[in-house]
Design a protein around this motif. Structure first.
Motif: not given
Length: 434
Positions: A278-292
């Motif tokens: 779950l932690l990995c998915h949370q980091i991915l989602v936050e990262g994709f939001l930052n990238i756009g």
């Protein structure tokens, strides 16, 4: 004459970590002695009607079956062996550490050959490839197979006879295929320029123009076996572009590295593996939001499960004598340990190979990844949370995975994989600067 003779009894005692060794002809007498020594004992065997195990001749079982005080069962031994393999002892850790050392050096060897080529340090002597074969010091890496050959050769030179599994050597878009083991394609070359067809390669008009590799990623998932114990390491490295990541390549690589590093910082006895997933998915989602690449509320995106289209597999698995060691124990059918997830989506856990709380002595891989696979992206083509215009700029990247082999200790973890994965070092090696 035709093959190597088996070891003698004395030789076998030095080769194998067992209490005693005898010839198979002595097994019947040993069983008889055990029957006399242990009245009312239960004899445990491996499954007797399974094609996965050697057939146990009936004459060995007859004395037990006909005994009035002894019983035999095959219901418990295999599952008990599988459970015991989840926790490694000191001898096993020594074997795993050595397999990791050899495999880490093999990964770095491939990177350094790529870097030497960037710097023009690989020169082919007179007659190379024409009057005589190319020698190892003259080899370039321009194909997946050539990278695999150098990796395997490096392991063999250090005494590792076998690979733990078929190496995965995938360049460009092929890196989005998780178990790609074809390893038979050339790297991507730059586009054809105007007039490139004119006399290029014609001997009478001088040498052909120097080829230029397109900027791309090369994913190598490979590890050797040492004394039956496996290493399982993945590195993703830049090819072309002078041995450096493109801007978008560095974005995705850095995000995967963040997923891995934060996962490893969270590892300790008692932490459930689902929590790391779950932690990995949370980091991915936050990262994709930052990238756009993603848009919208983070919590809604997590609950939608669309991150599974980019990170579809589990964050890792148990490792040991088998690369997946052993599924029946690491992901039991009757599992009461699974925590309730009210934050994420069920798809996050579909392909997990480990679903247990961590314990001291466990040995696991930590291998998050991000992929741009056309088949998986079909599932999110209509998603309101995806920036589809920006996604087009990433589709040709393939994928990034970073994988290390981790021992769970009493108060955290130890990384047995030695080859580095930070961006600065990776680019310095693949560009030939160091």
């Amino acid at each position: 004459m035709w093959s190597v003779p088996p070891p003698t009894i004395e030789e076998a005692k030095h080769l194998f970590d067992v209490t005693d060794i005898s010839y198979s002809s002595e097994l019947q007498d040993a069983i008889t002695l055990l029957l006399l020594s242990h009245p009312e004992a239960v004899f445990h065997t491996l499954p007797r009607n399974s094609p996965q195990f050697p057939t146990l001749p009936e004459e060995y079982m007859a004395a037990i079956v006909t005994s009035e005080t002894h019983t035999a069962t095959d219901a418990y031994l295999l599952s008990s062996l599988h459970k015991s393999r989840l926790i490694k002892d000191e001898n096993e850790i020594t074997m795993l550490r050595h397999a990791n050392d050899i495999s880490s050096r093999a990964h770095e060897t491939v990177m350094r050959v790529l870097g030497n080529a960037v710097q023009g340090k690989i020169a082919q002597g007179e007659g190379a490839g024409i009057d005589r074969p190319l020698l190892p010091g003259e080899w370039l890496i321009e194909k997946e197979a050539e990278a695999e050959a150098i990796f395997v050769a490096s392991c063999r030179r250090e005494g590792a006879v076998h690979q733990a599994y078929l190496p995965i050597v995938a360049a460009s878009r092929r890196a989005a295929t998780l178990h790609y083991c074809c390893n038979d394609r050339e790297f991507n070359w730059g586009p054809v320029k105007p007039h490139d067809h004119l006399n290029h390669g014609a001997l009478a008009h001088g040498p052909a123009p120097e080829k230029q590799l397109e900027p791309q990623l090369l994913l190598i998932d490979a590890g050797c076996e040492w004394d039956c114990y496996s290493a399982d390491i993945t590195r993703t490295m830049p090819v072309g572009n002078g041995g450096r990541f493109t801007e978008k390549g560095k974005q995705i690589y850095s995000l995967v590295l963040e997923m891995q590093q934060k996962s490893m910082k969270s590892l300790r006895p008692g932490v459930h593996w689902d929590t790391i997933q779950l932690l990995c998915h949370q980091i991915l989602v936050e990262g994709f939001l930052n990238i756009g690449l993603f848009k919208g509320p983070k919590d809604e995106i997590l609950r939608s499960g669309i991150s599974s289209a980019f990170f579809p597999h589990g964050v890792g698995h148990s490792l040991g004598m088998d690369v997946h060691d052993v599924p029946s124990a690491s992901k039991p059918t009757n599992n009461t340990t699974i925590p309730q997830d009210t934050v994420g989506h069920p798809s996050f856990y579909t392909y997990l190979r480990l679903r247990l709380p961590l314990a001291e002595g466990m040995f696991v891989t930590v291998e998050p990844g991000i992929y741009f696979h056309e088949h998986l992206l079909k599932a999110v083509e209509e998603s309101e949370y995806v920036n589809h215009d920006l996604l087009k700029e990433y589709r040709g990247m393939g994928g990034v995975r970073i994988e290390d082999d981790i021992l769970i200790t009493s108060d955290g973890c130890e990384n047995l994989t030695k080859v580095r994965s930070d961006v600065e070092w990776l680019e310095s090696v693949c560009s030939g600067e160091i």
